[in-house]
Design a protein around this motif. Structure first.
Motif, mmCIF file in Angstrom:
data_model
loop_
_atom_site.group_PDB
_atom_site.id
_atom_site.type_symbol
_atom_site.label_atom_id
_atom_site.label_comp_id
_atom_site.label_asym_id
_atom_site.label_seq_id
_atom_site.Cartn_x
_atom_site.Cartn_y
_atom_site.Cartn_z
ATOM 1 N N ALA A 153 0.807 -1.221 0.000
ATOM 2 C CA ALA A 153 0.000 0.000 0.000
ATOM 3 C C ALA A 153 0.837 1.266 0.000
ATOM 4 N N LYS A 154 2.088 1.183 0.450
ATOM 5 C CA LYS A 154 2.955 2.366 0.492
ATOM 6 C C LYS A 154 3.204 2.923 -0.902
ATOM 7 N N GLU A 168 2.374 3.938 -4.837
ATOM 8 C CA GLU A 168 1.203 4.358 -5.592
ATOM 9 C C GLU A 168 0.678 3.184 -6.399
ATOM 10 N N ALA A 173 -3.878 10.418 -2.109
ATOM 11 C CA ALA A 173 -3.905 9.036 -1.634
ATOM 12 C C ALA A 173 -3.707 8.979 -0.121
ATOM 13 N N TYR A 191 -2.983 5.691 2.804
ATOM 14 C CA TYR A 191 -2.717 4.265 2.884
ATOM 15 C C TYR A 191 -2.365 3.870 4.306
ATOM 16 N N ARG A 234 -5.039 0.927 0.250
ATOM 17 C CA ARG A 234 -4.716 2.254 -0.273
ATOM 18 C C ARG A 234 -5.950 2.796 -0.998
ATOM 19 N N GLU A 252 -7.200 6.024 -3.474
ATOM 20 C CA GLU A 252 -6.715 7.121 -4.306
ATOM 21 C C GLU A 252 -7.886 7.848 -4.948
#
Length: 790
Positions: free
Chosen positions: A202-203, A205, A477, A479, A496, A498
């Motif tokens: 999830a870190k 993009e 975003a 996360y 995550r 966005e």
């Protein structure tokens, strides 16, 4: 009675006498070592317990009897370690330092190691630092990375071509030939590892179905040192690269700067065939592309400063400048009738030049909050400016028509700007690890295409064939991910979200395309490690692939009178679902995977029969599905002889609609095989030799079917003058066997081209190291006031 009472309380007594043995394991550079197996033996030399260290390099044996034990560690990368432990004195944690399993002088390895592949819960790490391929450039290293294939300069990971390239987790705003040239001028000596992330956590993009993260080295050598290098490449024409890298480190500051300049002539052969069954004609054209680039410049600068022992700031700049690439293409086309007799012809002369400027600037601030948590703030800006100009003259000689000339000029300017800011928080405990953060990015692209022709006797600007395209995209975003390690199991999951807000405006014909949407991207990983270090893993990830900005421009970019390229301002983003099952053991790495893509965007070709146009068009096809298996293994046959086998077998299906609206399916079994063997001829001078082959079975891309190809290569390198001078000799595509056929055939579509990208040739490279090349012994540093407060 007392006997029974003693039996009842005996377990409690034993439990009250149980002890704990805990500690940490690190290497000689004080870096914690995770996944190191520790065996605990009794005084009778009987195995009592085994466990693996966590990501902090820590371990803990709990509820053990009060007696003497022996700790034993055997790892192929480190020297064996044994120590007798008396549980009566276990109040303090044991600090274990493992030494590398190789001879060292002042911290610098005498012999180069083989590339090390390490399986982590969410990625595959290909460690090339100090390996026998670090003398190559970053592009060649990517081609040798497990699960990565390169076919006609198109990167793919497990068959998927939607790949995001990052350097130290920062997005590279280049693609195609620009990206290749940039990586070719990035020295392998500066690369620490390549991380293959098929399901990015999830870190990262959510862009791209996979991420290839190139991790650059940090300078650990005190003082000043440098590297001067040069490379000569001879294919059809000559090319060369020369440059210098400089490093300086003193106390709290570390500086790196490099500059490389390349020059040469690039060549490509292509023969195209377009069959029109309606009138029985075949159009055959031959295009030999010859382009000169006299000044390709690559710059890198990085400065890192330790504000205090808890805070580090770094500033990085990278630039790529190609002020002018130019060439003149002479393209004859012959038109044959149904009896294969030439009845018409025309010749196109394309005089063109292009310019590319790419600048990237980033600033990062890292702060350790306490012993378990830290925070990072990263900002970066990228600007890409490109200009393409062409003057196209065509001599027409059609049957039953008078010969005539046509001339048009196009001037295409494209400017892309990206700004991004990201804040990350990380907390690490003994078993738990938490990551969370937020990111905002803004992209703006301006594209202007000017078209003029002499249809009326003199050059006139044609507004209907010209276009301005403005595009803006905002991304926001959030996360969070959580990792949990318990015994032999490692788990990690994340989510995550966005928000994307975009607007594209086309001037001719005028059109506005707006879209605003939220998307959720879950990820999950699980890994199980047995006592004998068999590793089993599972992962799932949902990804999105947004179209390249140039793909969104609907303006027609003409190659000649009868062929042009066109984008689509209404391209949809592609949603990809990835499933992976992995197995690793003693350098065996096996992956089983499944990939489903919804509305993948790609380039396809189609013919317009009414005006004999061949159009290359970016569009969304209906869907793509693939499943397969990849294998990577490094065999150590002898201490001086190794064999690397990398295989990928995949079944791939693409579903697309033809110009008649009928749904078509293109499918194939694709096999990619890369096998190489290397020999150490002389260890003292690092004299090595490598022979390898790359084989590709037919592949597909939308409407295209790409034929099989094969190539063989030979590499030899050696060091002289106390290893300060390094030389290398490389032969690529020895048998000139990389020619491929790219064809489209369905319904009334029938066209193909034969392509050869000038891959046969040899390379001679020289590299000289000067200045301090030795790592000084690390001195004990007194803890600062900031550290004491942790």
């Amino acid at each position: 009675m007392y006997k029974y009472l003693l039996l009842l309380v005996f377990p409690v007594f034993i439990f009250s006498q149980s002890k704990k043995i805990s500690g940490s394991i690190s290497n000689t550079e004080k870096q914690p070592l995770d996944s190191i197996r520790i065996d605990l033996f009794s005084s009778d030399n009987i195995l009592f317990k085994s466990l693996l260290t966590n990501q902090e390099g820590e371990f803990s044996f709990e509820n053990i009897p009060n007696q003497s034990f022996k700790i034993k560690i055997q790892d192929e990368n480190y020297l064996s370690y044994e120590k007798i432990i008396n549980t009566e004195n276990t109040n303090k944690k044991i600090e274990i330092i493992l030494k590398n399993n190789q001879k060292e002088i002042e911290g610098v390895s005498l012999t180069k190691k083989k590339p090390l592949v390490k399986r982590k819960v969410d990625r595959l790490e290909f460690n090339v630092e100090n390996s026998n391929i670090s003398s190559l450039n970053a592009w060649e290293i990517l081609k040798k990375t497990p699960q990565v294939t390169v076919n006609n300069d198109l990167l793919a990971v497990k068959g998927g071509t939607s790949v995001l390239i990052t350097i130290n987790d920062k997005k590279v705003m280049m693609s195609g030939e620009e990206l290749k040239n940039f990586l070719e001028n990035t020295q392998g000596d500066d690369v620490k590892s390549v991380e293959v992330i098929t399901n990015p956590p999830a870190k990262y993009e959510a862009e791209g179905s996979a991420v290839l993260n190139i991790v650059m080295k940090k300078n650990k050598i005190e003082g000043y040192r440098g590297i001067i290098s040069s490379k000569y490449v001879q294919t059809q024409y000559a090319k060369g690269v020369a440059g210098i890298s400089q490093y300086y480190k003193k106390d709290k500051i570390s500086v790196m700067a490099s500059y490389f300049r390349g020059t040469g002539t690039y060549y490509r052969e292509e023969t195209g065939y377009v069959n029109y069954p309606e009138d029985g004609t075949t159009w055959m054209s031959t295009m030999n592309r010859k382009d000169q680039a006299k000044s390709q410049n690559t710059l890198n600068f990085n400065i890192e400063y330790e504000i205090d022992t808890l805070t580090t700031a770094s500033l990085n700049y990278s630039g790529y400048f190609n002020p002018k690439s130019f060439g003149i293409y002479h393209v004859p086309t012959i038109i044959y009738n149904s009896q294969n007799i030439a009845q018409s012809n025309y010749t196109t002369i394309n005089d063109h030049y292009s310019r590319t400027i790419n600048n990237s600037l980033s600033f990062q601030l890292d702060r350790k909050l306490n012993k378990k948590s830290s925070i990072s703030w990263i900002n970066y800006f990228t600007g890409n400016n490109a200009t393409k100009y062409q003057d196209v003259l065509t001599f027409l000689n059609f049957a039953n028509q008078n010969p005539k000339e046509n001339n048009f000029i196009t001037d295409h300017k494209n400017n892309v700007q990206l700004y991004s800011t990201q804040l990350d928080y990380q907390w690490k405990g003994n078993r738990l690890e938490l990551e969370s953060g937020t990111k905002y990015s803004f992209v703006k692209t301006d594209s202007k295409l000017s078209f003029s022709d002499n249809e009326n006797g003199s050059f006139e600007y044609k507004p209907l064939k010209s276009s301005n395209f403005d595009y803006k995209e905002h991304n926001f975003a959030l996360y969070a991910s959580l990792a949990y390690n318990v015994g032999k199991w490692n788990f990690k999951g994340g989510l995550r979200t966005e928000m994307t807000n975009l607007e594209g405006i086309v001037s001719e014909p005028y059109e506005v395309n707006k879209n605003n949407y939220w998307s959720l991207f879950p990820t999950f990983y699980a890994q199980y490690t047995t006592d004998k270090k068999h590793e089993f893993g599972f992962s799932y990830g949902k990804r999105i692939s947004r179209p390249f900005y140039s793909w969104l421009n609907p303006a027609k970019s003409y190659y000649n009178l009868f062929s042009y390229y066109q984008g689509d301002s209404k391209l949809k983003a592609t949603i990809t679902h990835n499933l992976n099952l992995t197995y690793s053991f003693k350098n065996w790495n096996i992956d089983f995977y499944y990939r489903k893509e919804l509305f993948p965007s790609m380039e396809i070709s189609f013919q317009e029969y009414e005006n004999n146009n061949l159009i290359y068009y970016y569009t969304n096809i209906e869907k793509g599905e693939a499943f397969g298996m990849s294998l990577y293994k490094n065999f150590e046959i002898k201490p001086w002889w190794s064999l690397v086998v990398s295989e990928n077998l995949e079944h791939n299906e693409n579903y697309f609609k033809g110009i008649d609206g009928v749904l078509n399916k293109n499918k194939v079994w694709n096999w990619v095989s890369n096998i190489s063997t290397s020999f150490t001829l002389d260890k003292n001078s690092d004299w090595k030799m490598e022979i390898g082959q790359n084989y590709y079975l037919p592949a597909i891309q939308g409407t295209f079917r790409i034929s099989s190809s094969w190539s063989a290569y030979f590499v030899m390198n050696r060091k002289f003058f106390n290893k300060k001078l390094e030389t290398a000799l490389i032969f690529n595509d020895i048998f000139k066997s990389t020619k491929q056929k790219v064809s489209t055939k369905y319904g009334n579509q029938d066209n193909y081209f034969l392509d050869y990208q000038d891959t046969q040739g040899f390379t001679i490279s020289l590299k000289y190291n000067f200045g301090n090349q030795s790592v000084k012994n690390t001195k004990t540093i007194k803890k600062s006031d900031e550290q004491e407060r942790l």
